[in-house]
Design an enzyme around this catalytic site. Structure first.
Site, mmCIF file in Angstrom:
data_model
loop_
_atom_site.group_PDB
_atom_site.id
_atom_site.type_symbol
_atom_site.label_atom_id
_atom_site.label_comp_id
_atom_site.label_asym_id
_atom_site.label_seq_id
_atom_site.Cartn_x
_atom_site.Cartn_y
_atom_site.Cartn_z
ATOM 1 C CG ASP A 95 -12.750 -2.203 -3.748
ATOM 2 O OD1 ASP A 95 -13.881 -1.912 -3.322
ATOM 3 O OD2 ASP A 95 -11.806 -1.393 -3.742
ATOM 4 N NE ARG A 154 -3.256 -4.819 3.492
ATOM 5 C CZ ARG A 154 -3.640 -4.109 2.438
ATOM 6 N NH1 ARG A 154 -3.644 -4.658 1.227
ATOM 7 N NH2 ARG A 154 -4.006 -2.864 2.573
ATOM 8 C CE LYS A 201 -4.138 1.682 2.435
ATOM 9 N NZ LYS A 201 -5.020 1.396 3.596
ATOM 10 C CG ASP A 223 -0.145 10.590 -4.400
ATOM 11 O OD1 ASP A 223 -0.722 9.534 -4.047
ATOM 12 O OD2 ASP A 223 0.049 11.541 -3.615
ATOM 13 N NE ARG A 277 -8.705 -5.776 -3.358
ATOM 14 C CZ ARG A 277 -7.398 -5.978 -3.395
ATOM 15 N NH1 ARG A 277 -6.893 -6.955 -4.136
ATOM 16 N NH2 ARG A 277 -6.570 -5.208 -2.709
#
Length: 462
Positions: free
Chosen positions: A252, A178, A112, A124, A185
């Site tokens: 999602d 993570r 992430k 961004d 999903r």
């Protein structure tokens, strides 16, 4: 130093090909300052032996780990606040690696804030350091409370000044990694269905079935859906028992293993408030605390719709109809676990859940969520401790009498656990927003990571 012998790379999702993800490169960050490394989690996948420099190389600069082909941005669609969006996909993250853990499960390392991808939609691709800190804290607290959750694996500050409209700017940047039991999903299936690609649906179904729900027979779409329904019911029940509000339950943000992940505007309840929301932009309370089971079920129906080309409609409907009974069973089990008592049967267990919620409701703002479970863990065995503690005055109401009766019906489950240090103190570890903000303020103002590190240590104690 190479990874330990426990490290077992197995990049299975990568083998599905370009219909499911796009090869990408991480952003070139100006700095890489290691702020958090989860050696407990790393040991389970054979990566705890990495030096800090190697860690930064793999999780700050994203040099591929041995046996890994390089990152891919996963493709998916989804309903966002129940509006379908076909322009999603990994916009600021990617799947970096997959490997087996010590129990044989296939786990993902996902990012992430790792930079722009084909799915960034002009954004961004970055993550604020505050957002990364909050994700670490959420995952650690949820794990402590028994919620199936992804684990914050790494947090590296990246040295950029980010502009954000919803927090003071410029603000510091970070990249998070993570460790999760699947990033497939509901929206991954929705994308294939939206494109009319039955072949992609079949490939996804077989991949997800064989990898995460191997007890389901090949080709059994309804059986697969039933397994996801069961796992999702358990997740929703444990969020409620933990007093947790995820904040954004779009399709999602829910995966096929029923593991919670992607913590943005989360909150833990300050006290019982069914309509409490975590996201300032959830103006109609769609994902409020008490509506989370409803939100998860709605998302499951979208998954069921995506699977219709592969299965019998009635069988898929029957699988979805299993959610309600499964959720109630799981909620009873979660409350019993949180209160440290054994089951006495459905009727008695439900009385206890109802009485606990009634007590929390009547107690109002004075009765915070977490202290009730702390004070009365193991039932009767905690009587002296709870009735001489800081909330003794709250335990004199009619609602408490009903709760005590329902609780004391149940035998303690391993009451020796009361000897743990956490029960020697009057107040439990909580994760209220004022404490989260104070932890961040120390970092932001003074670059003081002491309160953050101390909180993690307390959450991991005993």
């Amino acid at each position: 130093m190479p990874p330990s012998p426990v490290y077992r790379p197995e990049p299975r999702f990568f083998d599905l090909g370009e219909d499911y993800g796009d090869a990408v490169r991480a952003a070139a960050f100006p700095r890489a300052i290691l702020r958090f490394r989860n050696d407990r989690a790393a040991a389970e996948v054979g990566l705890e032996t990495l030096s800090d420099a190697e860690w930064i190389d793999h999780f700050g600069r994203f040099a591929p780990l041995p046996g890994q082909p390089g990152p891919i941005a996963m493709r998916y669609h989804g309903h966002q606040f129940r509006t379908y969006n076909p322009d999603l996909g990994d916009g600021r993250g990617f799947l970096a690696a997959q490997m087996r853990d010590s129990a044989g499960r296939l786990l993902d390392l996902g990012t992430k804030g790792s930079g722009q991808t084909p799915w960034s939609r002009g954004a961004d691709g970055r993550l604020t350091l505050k957002g990364g800190v909050r994700e670490v804290l959420a995952a650690e607290m949820l794990r402590r409370l028994g919620v199936p959750t992804s684990r914050a694996f790494s947090l590296i500050e990246t040295g950029e000044a980010l502009e954000r409209g919803d927090e003071p700017s410029p603000t510091r940047s970070a990249v998070l990694v993570r460790l999760s039991h699947s990033h497939i999903r509901f929206g991954t299936f929705q994308r294939a269905a939206y494109l009319g690609r039955k072949d992609q649906l079949e490939t996804l179904l077989e991949h997800a079935r064989s990898t995460y729900h191997p007890d389901v027979a090949p080709g059994e779409a309804a059986g697969f859906l039933a397994a996801v329904v069961s796992a999702s019911a358990r997740l929703a029940a444990r969020w409620v028992a933990a007093g947790f509000v995820h904040g954004v339950l779009n399709t999602d943000n829910l995966n096929v293993t029923g593991e919670s992940f992607d913590y943005g505007p989360w909150r833990f309840l300050p006290h019982y408030e069914p309509g409490f929301t975590a996201a300032y932009f959830d103006q109609f309370g769609l994902y409020a605390f008490a509506r989370q089971p409803e939100a998860v079920f709605w998302a499951l129906t979208q998954l069921g719709g995506a699977l219709k080309p592969l299965g019998d409609a009635q069988a898929l409907t029957d699988a979805l109809n299993g959610f309600g009974p499964a959720y109630i069973r799981e909620l009873r089990a979660a409350f019993l676990e949180r209160l440290g008592v054994l089951s006495l049967g459905e009727a008695a267990d439900q009385r206890l859940v109802d009485a606990a919620l009634a007590l929390l409701r009547e107690g109002g703002e004075a009765m915070r969520w977490e202290p009730l479970f702390h004070d009365w863990f193991a039932g009767f065995a905690s009587s002296a401790r709870a009735l001489s503690g800081p909330r003794a005055a709250l335990y004199r109401s009619k609602a408490f009498a009903d709760f005590r009766f329902a609780l004391f019906e149940h035998e303690p489950d391993r009451p020796e656990r009361l000897e743990a240090p956490r029960f020697a103190v009057a107040e439990p570890e909580e994760m209220r927003i004022d404490e989260v903000e104070a932890i961040w303020a120390a970092i932001d103002r003074d670059d003081d990571w002491g309160p953050f590190e101390a909180k993690i240590a307390r959450l991991r104690a005993d």
